[in-house]
Design a protein around this motif. Structure first.
Motif, PDB file in Angstrom:
ATOM      1  N   SER A  17       0.269  -1.190  -0.005  1.00 59.18           N
ATOM      2  CA  SER A  17       0.253   0.193   0.039  1.00 59.18           C
ATOM      3  C   SER A  17       1.111   1.276  -0.137  1.00 59.18           C
ATOM      4  CB  SER A  17      -1.172   0.078   0.771  1.00 59.18           C
ATOM      5  OG  SER A  17      -1.486  -1.248   1.604  1.00 59.18           O
ATOM      6  N   ARG A  66      -9.624  -0.899  -4.490  1.00 63.93           N
ATOM      7  CA  ARG A  66      -7.920  -1.012  -4.047  1.00 63.93           C
ATOM      8  C   ARG A  66      -8.166   0.379  -3.872  1.00 63.93           C
ATOM      9  NH1 ARG A  66      -4.505  -2.189  -8.030  1.00 63.93           N
ATOM     10  NH2 ARG A  66      -5.305  -1.635  -9.319  1.00 63.93           N
ATOM     11  N   THR A  83      -4.457   0.476  -1.800  1.00 57.27           N
ATOM     12  CA  THR A  83      -4.086  -1.024  -1.418  1.00 57.27           C
ATOM     13  C   THR A  83      -3.622  -2.230  -2.884  1.00 57.27           C
ATOM     14  OG1 THR A  83      -6.533  -1.511  -1.266  1.00 57.27           O
ATOM     15  CG2 THR A  83      -5.042  -0.060   0.994  1.00 57.27           C
ATOM     16  N   ASN A  84      -3.877  -3.090  -2.365  1.00 61.92           N
ATOM     17  CA  ASN A  84      -3.038  -4.321  -2.402  1.00 61.92           C
ATOM     18  C   ASN A  84      -2.779  -3.884  -4.207  1.00 61.92           C
ATOM     19  OD1 ASN A  84      -3.510  -6.714  -3.986  1.00 61.92           O
ATOM     20  ND2 ASN A  84      -5.728  -6.659  -4.573  1.00 61.92           N
ATOM     21  N   LYS A  86      -0.014  -3.584  -7.569  1.00 57.69           N
ATOM     22  CA  LYS A  86      -0.159  -4.516  -8.451  1.00 57.69           C
ATOM     23  C   LYS A  86       1.416  -3.675  -9.897  1.00 57.69           C
ATOM     24  CE  LYS A  86      -4.844  -6.164  -8.705  1.00 57.69           C
ATOM     25  NZ  LYS A  86      -6.078  -6.323  -9.825  1.00 57.69           N
TER      26      LYS A  86
END
Length: 117
Positions: A17, A66, A83-84, A86
């Protein structure tokens, strides 16, 4: 003259994050439509999230669930909680302020977000 100062970028591992912050100086930021965009080298700048003056919010499909955009009235800032994360979120993230009254648009200088293991 409105100046937008972004902070909070950096290197993070996938699944991690980060929180980006944009502080507009020289402006009453509630009268502006505030947004975060991002740009990967070789690609067009794309909208990530937009906070409208009536507090409605728009998100790119790729970040829904996200990312969260919000105002911090105490700090006169607009934040983007990510967040999360990629690897495909890697980009330079830009803060944008738009004033509908005269169609003025202001951009920050950008902050780099790198998602990599």
């Amino acid at each position: 003259q409105v100046q937008l100062v972004e902070s909070g970028g950096g290197l993070v591992q996938p699944g991690g994050s980060l929180r980006l912050s944009c502080v507009p100086s020289g402006a009453i930021f509630r009268i502006y439509v505030m947004a975060w965009y991002r740009q990967d080298p070789g690609k067009e700048r794309e909208l990530v999230a937009r906070l409208n003056r009536d507090d409605t919010i728009d998100y790119a499909d790729s970040v829904k669930g996200r990312f969260t955009i919000s105002r911090d009235n105490a700090k006169n800032a607009v934040n983007l909680q990510m967040t999360n994360l990629k690897p495909e979120d890697t980009a330079v993230y830009y803060c944008r302020a738009y004033l509908p009254a005269n169609a003025a648009v202001y951009w920050g200088k950008g902050t780099l977000v790198t998602v990599s293991s």
